[in-house]
Design an enzyme around this catalytic site. Structure first.
Site, PDB file in Angstrom:
ATOM      1  N   CYS A 148      -3.958   4.772  -0.121  1.00 23.70           N
ATOM      2  CA  CYS A 148      -3.975   6.227  -0.263  1.00 23.70           C
ATOM      3  C   CYS A 148      -4.253   6.898   1.094  1.00 23.70           C
ATOM      4  CB  CYS A 148      -5.047   6.608  -1.282  1.00 23.70           C
ATOM      5  SG  CYS A 148      -4.801   8.199  -2.076  1.00 23.70           S
TER       6      CYS A 148
ATOM      7  N   CYS B  44      -4.949   7.073  -6.515  1.00 26.32           N
ATOM      8  CA  CYS B  44      -4.698   5.666  -6.219  1.00 26.32           C
ATOM      9  C   CYS B  44      -5.987   4.873  -6.355  1.00 26.32           C
ATOM     10  CB  CYS B  44      -4.216   5.480  -4.784  1.00 26.32           C
ATOM     11  SG  CYS B  44      -2.558   6.076  -4.491  1.00 26.32           S
TER      12      CYS B  44
ATOM     13  N   GLY C 251      -2.872 -24.044  -9.056  1.00 23.05           N
ATOM     14  CA  GLY C 251      -3.279 -23.605 -10.390  1.00 23.05           C
ATOM     15  C   GLY C 251      -4.300 -24.507 -11.046  1.00 23.05           C
TER      16      GLY C 251
ATOM     17  N   CYS D 238      -0.253  10.180  -7.795  1.00 18.06           N
ATOM     18  CA  CYS D 238      -1.578  10.283  -7.206  1.00 18.06           C
ATOM     19  C   CYS D 238      -1.797  11.714  -6.733  1.00 18.06           C
ATOM     20  CB  CYS D 238      -1.724   9.325  -6.033  1.00 18.06           C
ATOM     21  SG  CYS D 238      -3.239   9.600  -5.087  1.00 18.06           S
TER      22      CYS D 238
END
Lengths: 283, 258
Positions: A273, A267, A33, A242
């Site tokens: 997808c 999607c 981080g 979707c």
């Protein structure tokens, strides 16, 4: 795949630069981080198009890697196609659109729906790496705030959201605490993708080209989205499914398809997808 | 008053280039006491205040502060992170210009809530309740909780800043000309408010002002500064009614009797 273009060093950058960037990456991995400055190079594309991500990818990619590039979840948008072609040309590496076949996935705005595996590396393109920037415009001050883990003021933004809208409305680039120590911007991914960062088995690297910063999430790092006790962090939900593959649990794009405002939900992750569609037609 | 001082300033000095802004100032402040520092512009009042708050590093001297936990620490020698944590918890600061002490781009509620959130509060409902209660306490309509401070009048902004400084219930509050730039009637209301809050909360205050009227109304003790030095100090009424130092005499005689 074809061999690398003879006019370029492997993966475009010279070896000294790659070593310098690798050192920054190692430091970033050692301090999850934390934003490590690096001597970012001019790349053959404009800032904001993924110069940070490309430099990270160029420094870690090897001849046997298989690269996937996504832009807004899709493999077939201009930016994704250009960057994929760039590495095919300068490094001669294999490319793919399949999440589970890729060893390195460079991305802008999304984390794939398919769960990542150990050994995979995600490379994020980051426009603004500093989560405290809106709060504290001075770099000297924001670095000091990081050093002292002085993050309480960050909640002012969430407070304002709830006071004005009744809920936290920050929808993308939602700030997270990494390993309980550093506040981090996850790059402009939707907050839907934030839970995928938490304790992911994959290594995640973040490159900001304009601001010349690299930061990282080593595998299995705890990542917590900021929230209030009485307003816990939640992700987006849709009432629709979707309209291509029928998925009810992926991030959906709302697309206007005619002049009368008719909308279609599909999607955002094209690979997810397509894979679902193929599986359906096969069975 | 307890026997141990809350704040013990020992021979503080600060130089800006050639100019000696503060030359060896020492004083003590006891719990519940309001001390006013008066003097003309450039006499070193504000520099002294900033050194106590840890905003300006002193060249010499010590700021011994008795913490809530008990031990006495020297703020001038404390590591930066510890200093920031301590100042945030136990010392409030009120600026002359409310714009320096407020975030003008976020609501009044968020302004009051920020110090509590910085201190670790993570419950939206209770932060909001505390903010509303403090708005009421500084005589601002709680219905304005979600309004931006930029839409407030100068007097309201100053009261909002005071609420923000006091919400964490600090033990010491430092004020730099809190009534400067306000018209007289608004000033009077603000002084009333400050007097009440200080008495209710039992906080100790170091107040920098060039307005002797403000000092007389609020302060128990008065310190007169000239050219970086304390030239006279004592009980407020005594100093103002019977000034000994020529500079104090000049200061007192130059105020128009109301």
């Amino acid at each position: 795949m074809s061999a690398a273009h003879p006019g370029y060093n492997f993966a475009y950058l010279d070896e000294q630069t790659k070593r310098m960037i690798r050192r920054a990456i190692l430091k970033a991995v050692a301090v999850p981080g934390y934003q490590v400055p690096f001597a970012g190079r001019e790349m053959p594309l404009p800032y904001g198009w993924g110069t940070g991500g490309i430099q990270v990818t160029a420094s870690i990619i090897g001849a046997t890697d298989r690269l996937k590039v996504i832009d807004q979840g899709a493999d077939d948008t201009t930016n994704a196609v250009s960057i994929r072609r760039f590495f095919a040309k300068t490094a001669g590496v294999a490319t793919t659109t399949r999440t589970n076949e890729a060893t390195i996935i460079q991305t802008r705005h999304r984390v794939p729906e398919t769960p990542l595996q150990a050994g995979q590396i995600m490379v994020f393109q980051v426009p603004i790496p500093e989560p405290l920037r809106w709060l504290e415009p001075r770099e000297t001050r924001s670095r000091r705030m990081h050093a002292e883990a002085d993050y309480g003021s960050m909640y002012v933004k969430l407070y304002e959201d709830i006071a004005r809208m009744g809920r936290i409305t920050t929808a993308y680039d939602y700030p997270v605490m990494v390993n309980g120590r550093y506040l981090m911007r996850p790059s402009p991914i939707p907050r839907f993708d934030n839970p995928k960062l938490d304790r992911s088995p994959a290594l995640m690297l973040f490159g900001a080209g304009r601001e010349k910063r690299i930061y990282a999430l080593p595998p299995h790092t705890p990542v917590k989205s900021l929230d209030f006790e009485d307003h816990p962090f939640t992700v987006e939900r849709w009432t629709q499914r979707c309209q291509r593959c029928g998925s009810g649990d992926s991030f959906l794009d709302e697309i206007v398809i005619d002049d009368r405002g008719t909308r279609r939900f599909v999607c955002s992750d094209t690979d997810h997808c397509d894979t679902r569609l193929e599986r359906r037609s096969a069975s | 008053m307890s026997e141990l001082p809350l704040l013990d300033i020992d021979r503080m000095a600060k130089r800006y280039g050639e100019r000696q802004a503060v030359r060896g100032v020492s004083f003590a402040l006891w719990p519940g006491e309001v001390l006013a520092i008066v003097g003309e512009s450039g006499s070193g009042k504000t520099t002294l205040l900033n050194m106590i708050a840890g905003r300006v590093a002193p060249d010499a001297g010590a700021v011994r502060f008795r913490t809530a936990a008990g031990p006495v620490v020297d703020l001038a020698a404390l590591p930066e992170a510890d200093l920031r944590r301590l100042v945030r918890r136990e010392i409030g600061f009120v600026h002359q210009n409310p714009r320096d002490g407020l975030r003008l781009s976020v609501s009044a509620g968020a302004n009051i809530g920020e110090p509590i959130m910085a201190a670790g509060a993570r419950h939206y409902g209770s932060i909001r309740r505390a903010a509303a209660a403090w708005l009421e306490r500084v005589e601002i309509d709680p219905a304005r909780l979600d309004d931006l401070p930029a839409t407030f009048s100068g007097g309201m902004q100053q009261r909002l800043q005071i609420a923000r400084a006091l919400v964490t219930e600090p033990r010491l509050v430092l004020m730099d000309e809190p009534t400067g730039g306000l018209d007289v009637s608004v000033q009077a209301r603000l002084l009333d408010l400050l007097r009440r809050l200080v008495a209710d909360l039992g906080i100790s205050v170091v107040l920098v002002t060039h307005d002797l009227g403000v000092a007389r109304l609020l302060a128990h003790r008065l310190m007169v500064m000239q050219q970086g030095q304390v030239v006279e100090s004592g009980v407020t009424d005594q100093v103002l009614d019977d000034p000994h130092h020529p500079y104090t005499q000049l200061l007192v005689s130059s105020v128009l009797a109301a």
